[in-house]
Motif scaffolding. Structure first.
Motif, PDB file in Angstrom:
ATOM      1  N   ALA A  24     -13.008 -78.889 -53.883  1.00 51.39           N
ATOM      2  CA  ALA A  24     -13.165 -77.776 -54.825  1.00 51.39           C
ATOM      3  C   ALA A  24     -12.376 -78.019 -56.108  1.00 51.39           C
ATOM      4  CB  ALA A  24     -12.717 -76.472 -54.168  1.00 51.39           C
ATOM      5  N   PHE A  25     -11.144 -78.479 -55.969  1.00 52.28           N
ATOM      6  CA  PHE A  25     -10.289 -78.649 -57.151  1.00 52.28           C
ATOM      7  C   PHE A  25     -10.674 -79.859 -57.995  1.00 52.28           C
ATOM      8  CE2 PHE A  25      -6.169 -76.097 -56.232  1.00 52.28           C
ATOM      9  CZ  PHE A  25      -6.922 -74.930 -56.301  1.00 52.28           C
ATOM     10  N   SER A  26     -11.282 -80.873 -57.383  1.00 56.75           N
ATOM     11  CA  SER A  26     -11.757 -81.997 -58.185  1.00 56.75           C
ATOM     12  C   SER A  26     -12.847 -81.535 -59.144  1.00 56.75           C
ATOM     13  CB  SER A  26     -12.271 -83.133 -57.292  1.00 56.75           C
ATOM     14  OG  SER A  26     -13.466 -82.758 -56.618  1.00 56.75           O
ATOM     15  N   VAL A  27     -13.667 -80.594 -58.676  1.00 56.41           N
ATOM     16  CA  VAL A  27     -14.722 -80.029 -59.521  1.00 56.41           C
ATOM     17  C   VAL A  27     -14.127 -79.134 -60.594  1.00 56.41           C
ATOM     18  CG1 VAL A  27     -16.744 -78.517 -59.560  1.00 56.41           C
ATOM     19  CG2 VAL A  27     -16.428 -80.147 -57.676  1.00 56.41           C
ATOM     20  N   MET A  28     -13.232 -78.228 -60.195  1.00 52.12           N
ATOM     21  CA  MET A  28     -12.664 -77.280 -61.149  1.00 52.12           C
ATOM     22  C   MET A  28     -11.821 -77.993 -62.196  1.00 52.12           C
ATOM     23  SD  MET A  28     -14.048 -74.618 -60.266  1.00 52.12           S
ATOM     24  CE  MET A  28     -13.341 -73.884 -61.732  1.00 52.12           C
ATOM     25  N   GLY A  29     -11.073 -78.982 -61.774  1.00 50.99           N
ATOM     26  CA  GLY A  29     -10.250 -79.720 -62.726  1.00 50.99           C
ATOM     27  C   GLY A  29     -11.092 -80.470 -63.741  1.00 50.99           C
ATOM     28  N   ALA A  30     -12.186 -81.076 -63.258  1.00 53.05           N
ATOM     29  CA  ALA A  30     -13.079 -81.787 -64.169  1.00 53.05           C
ATOM     30  C   ALA A  30     -13.755 -80.822 -65.130  1.00 53.05           C
ATOM     31  CB  ALA A  30     -14.121 -82.569 -63.369  1.00 53.05           C
ATOM     32  N   ALA A  31     -14.179 -79.672 -64.608  1.00 55.36           N
ATOM     33  CA  ALA A  31     -14.850 -78.682 -65.458  1.00 55.36           C
ATOM     34  C   ALA A  31     -13.921 -78.191 -66.562  1.00 55.36           C
ATOM     35  CB  ALA A  31     -15.334 -77.509 -64.605  1.00 55.36           C
ATOM     36  N   ARG A  32     -12.667 -77.936 -66.219  1.00 56.11           N
ATOM     37  CA  ARG A  32     -11.721 -77.444 -67.217  1.00 56.11           C
ATOM     38  C   ARG A  32     -11.391 -78.521 -68.242  1.00 56.11           C
ATOM     39  NH1 ARG A  32      -8.905 -72.976 -68.301  1.00 56.11           N
ATOM     40  NH2 ARG A  32      -6.667 -73.012 -68.829  1.00 56.11           N
ATOM     41  N   GLY A  33     -11.188 -79.734 -67.774  1.00 50.62           N
ATOM     42  CA  GLY A  33     -10.898 -80.823 -68.694  1.00 50.62           C
ATOM     43  C   GLY A  33     -12.050 -81.088 -69.643  1.00 50.62           C
ATOM     44  N   LEU A  34     -13.283 -81.025 -69.124  1.00 48.59           N
ATOM     45  CA  LEU A  34     -14.453 -81.275 -69.959  1.00 48.59           C
ATOM     46  C   LEU A  34     -14.647 -80.153 -70.972  1.00 48.59           C
ATOM     47  CD1 LEU A  34     -16.631 -83.455 -70.185  1.00 48.59           C
ATOM     48  CD2 LEU A  34     -18.070 -82.070 -68.690  1.00 48.59           C
ATOM     49  N   THR A  35     -14.417 -78.916 -70.543  1.00 46.29           N
ATOM     50  CA  THR A  35     -14.575 -77.780 -71.443  1.00 46.29           C
ATOM     51  C   THR A  35     -13.573 -77.829 -72.589  1.00 46.29           C
ATOM     52  OG1 THR A  35     -15.417 -76.362 -69.672  1.00 46.29           O
ATOM     53  CG2 THR A  35     -14.509 -75.256 -71.607  1.00 46.29           C
ATOM     54  N   ILE A  36     -12.343 -78.192 -72.274  1.00 48.28           N
ATOM     55  CA  ILE A  36     -11.274 -78.151 -73.284  1.00 48.28           C
ATOM     56  C   ILE A  36     -11.314 -79.355 -74.212  1.00 48.28           C
ATOM     57  CG2 ILE A  36      -8.762 -78.259 -73.582  1.00 48.28           C
ATOM     58  CD1 ILE A  36      -8.588 -76.532 -71.014  1.00 48.28           C
ATOM     59  N   THR A  37     -11.569 -80.536 -73.659  1.00 47.75           N
ATOM     60  CA  THR A  37     -11.492 -81.751 -74.483  1.00 47.75           C
ATOM     61  C   THR A  37     -12.846 -82.345 -74.842  1.00 47.75           C
ATOM     62  OG1 THR A  37     -11.402 -83.306 -72.619  1.00 47.75           O
ATOM     63  CG2 THR A  37      -9.322 -82.286 -73.304  1.00 47.75           C
ATOM     64  N   GLY A  38     -13.858 -82.096 -74.029  1.00 50.55           N
ATOM     65  CA  GLY A  38     -15.158 -82.708 -74.257  1.00 50.55           C
ATOM     66  C   GLY A  38     -15.208 -84.177 -73.888  1.00 50.55           C
ATOM     67  N   SER A  39     -14.134 -84.692 -73.320  1.00 47.54           N
ATOM     68  CA  SER A  39     -14.056 -86.119 -72.985  1.00 47.54           C
ATOM     69  C   SER A  39     -14.341 -86.342 -71.501  1.00 47.54           C
ATOM     70  CB  SER A  39     -12.659 -86.663 -73.311  1.00 47.54           C
ATOM     71  OG  SER A  39     -12.472 -87.941 -72.732  1.00 47.54           O
ATOM     72  N   PRO A  40     -15.348 -87.131 -71.155  1.00 51.22           N
ATOM     73  CA  PRO A  40     -15.620 -87.432 -69.750  1.00 51.22           C
ATOM     74  C   PRO A  40     -14.443 -88.108 -69.051  1.00 51.22           C
ATOM     75  CG  PRO A  40     -17.492 -88.043 -71.120  1.00 51.22           C
ATOM     76  CD  PRO A  40     -16.366 -87.719 -72.049  1.00 51.22           C
ATOM     77  N   VAL A  41     -13.743 -88.998 -69.753  1.00 56.30           N
ATOM     78  CA  VAL A  41     -12.602 -89.685 -69.153  1.00 56.30           C
ATOM     79  C   VAL A  41     -11.494 -88.692 -68.804  1.00 56.30           C
ATOM     80  CG1 VAL A  41     -10.775 -91.379 -69.558  1.00 56.30           C
ATOM     81  CG2 VAL A  41     -13.106 -91.860 -70.324  1.00 56.30           C
ATOM     82  N   ILE A  42     -11.163 -87.825 -69.745  1.00 53.62           N
ATOM     83  CA  ILE A  42     -10.128 -86.818 -69.497  1.00 53.62           C
ATOM     84  C   ILE A  42     -10.555 -85.867 -68.386  1.00 53.62           C
ATOM     85  CG2 ILE A  42      -8.790 -84.927 -70.513  1.00 53.62           C
ATOM     86  CD1 ILE A  42      -8.056 -87.752 -71.495  1.00 53.62           C
ATOM     87  N   ALA A  43     -11.845 -85.545 -68.331  1.00 54.72           N
ATOM     88  CA  ALA A  43     -12.349 -84.651 -67.286  1.00 54.72           C
ATOM     89  C   ALA A  43     -12.101 -85.247 -65.897  1.00 54.72           C
ATOM     90  CB  ALA A  43     -13.838 -84.392 -67.495  1.00 54.72           C
ATOM     91  N   ILE A  44     -12.355 -86.536 -65.750  1.00 54.12           N
ATOM     92  CA  ILE A  44     -12.137 -87.177 -64.449  1.00 54.12           C
ATOM     93  C   ILE A  44     -10.647 -87.207 -64.108  1.00 54.12           C
ATOM     94  CG2 ILE A  44     -12.333 -89.354 -63.183  1.00 54.12           C
ATOM     95  CD1 ILE A  44     -14.930 -89.872 -64.767  1.00 54.12           C
TER      96      ILE A  44
END
Length: 210
Positions: free
Chosen positions: A99-119
């Motif tokens: 669950a948190f791998s998804v939520m963390g990626a979603a938040r990172g992608l929303t804030i930065t727009g960077s796929p690398v940062i999202a992962i």
């Protein structure tokens, strides 16, 4: 986005339960249960938000803390009913990690727009709470177990990021990514899946160096 929020709440609840179960194994008092439930439930997300330099998620929404408190109290009165608490802890940890791998990626992608940062934020969110729990309770760290752990979090975060970039609906992306992370971690727990490890070998003798 409502389903995403529910997934976030579920992840916090499950990770909080693993913290409380760890407290039961150490026979701590109710304050110990509350502390470990909160540290485990919201620790990863807190670290993620500090790294991203954004308001910490639970400061603006007290429901996250209340969920941790409620779970801690429930586990305090019911943990004796579970025979193998460590095995249950590992499987609940697998659900929370997914669950948190998804939520963390979603938040990172929303804030930065960077796929690398999202992962990266997906992995940090999924792993950090469990690491803190194990450090505080003196349990063997999940990072040092032979089977896959971080790789599962990375898989979930990567799948969500790719699905989102492919413009799949958010709920569909989250479901697919959650399933990917849980299958990888669950397979590791059940079948001992692992990735090749480093094998130490003798270094070069000084005489062999030109």
């Amino acid at each position: 986005m409502e389903h995403i929020l529910l997934l976030d709440y579920a992840g916090v609840a499950v990770f909080a339960a693993t913290g409380a179960l760890a407290a039961s194994r150490k026979e701590l008092d109710i304050i110990g249960f509350l502390f470990l439930a909160c540290v485990t439930g919201i620790g990863g997300g807190t670290f993620r938000d500090v790294i991203l330099n954004v308001p910490v998620f639970w400061v603006g929404n007290r429901d996250y803390v209340l969920i941790c408190v409620a779970v801690a109290v429930i586990v305090f009165f019911t943990s004796h009913l579970v025979e193998s608490r460590y095995r249950l802890l590992l499987w609940l940890d697998a659900i929370g990690l997914a669950a948190f791998s998804v939520m963390g990626a979603a938040r990172g992608l929303t804030i930065t727009g960077s796929p690398v940062i999202a992962i990266v934020t997906g992995v940090l969110t999924a792993a950090f709470g469990g690491i803190l729990r194990d450090l505080l309770t003196g349990e063997p760290s999940v990072l040092l177990r032979p089977e896959i752990y971080i790789t599962a979090a990375m898989a979930g975060a990567a799948v969500y990021t790719i699905a989102d970039l492919a413009l799949l609906p958010t709920d569909v992306s989250a479901l697919i990514a959650f399933a990917a992370a849980f299958i990888v971690r669950g397979g590791a727990l059940k079948y001992g899946w692992n990735v090749p490890t480093y094998k130490s070998r003798p270094g070069r003798h000084p005489n062999d160096i030109p």
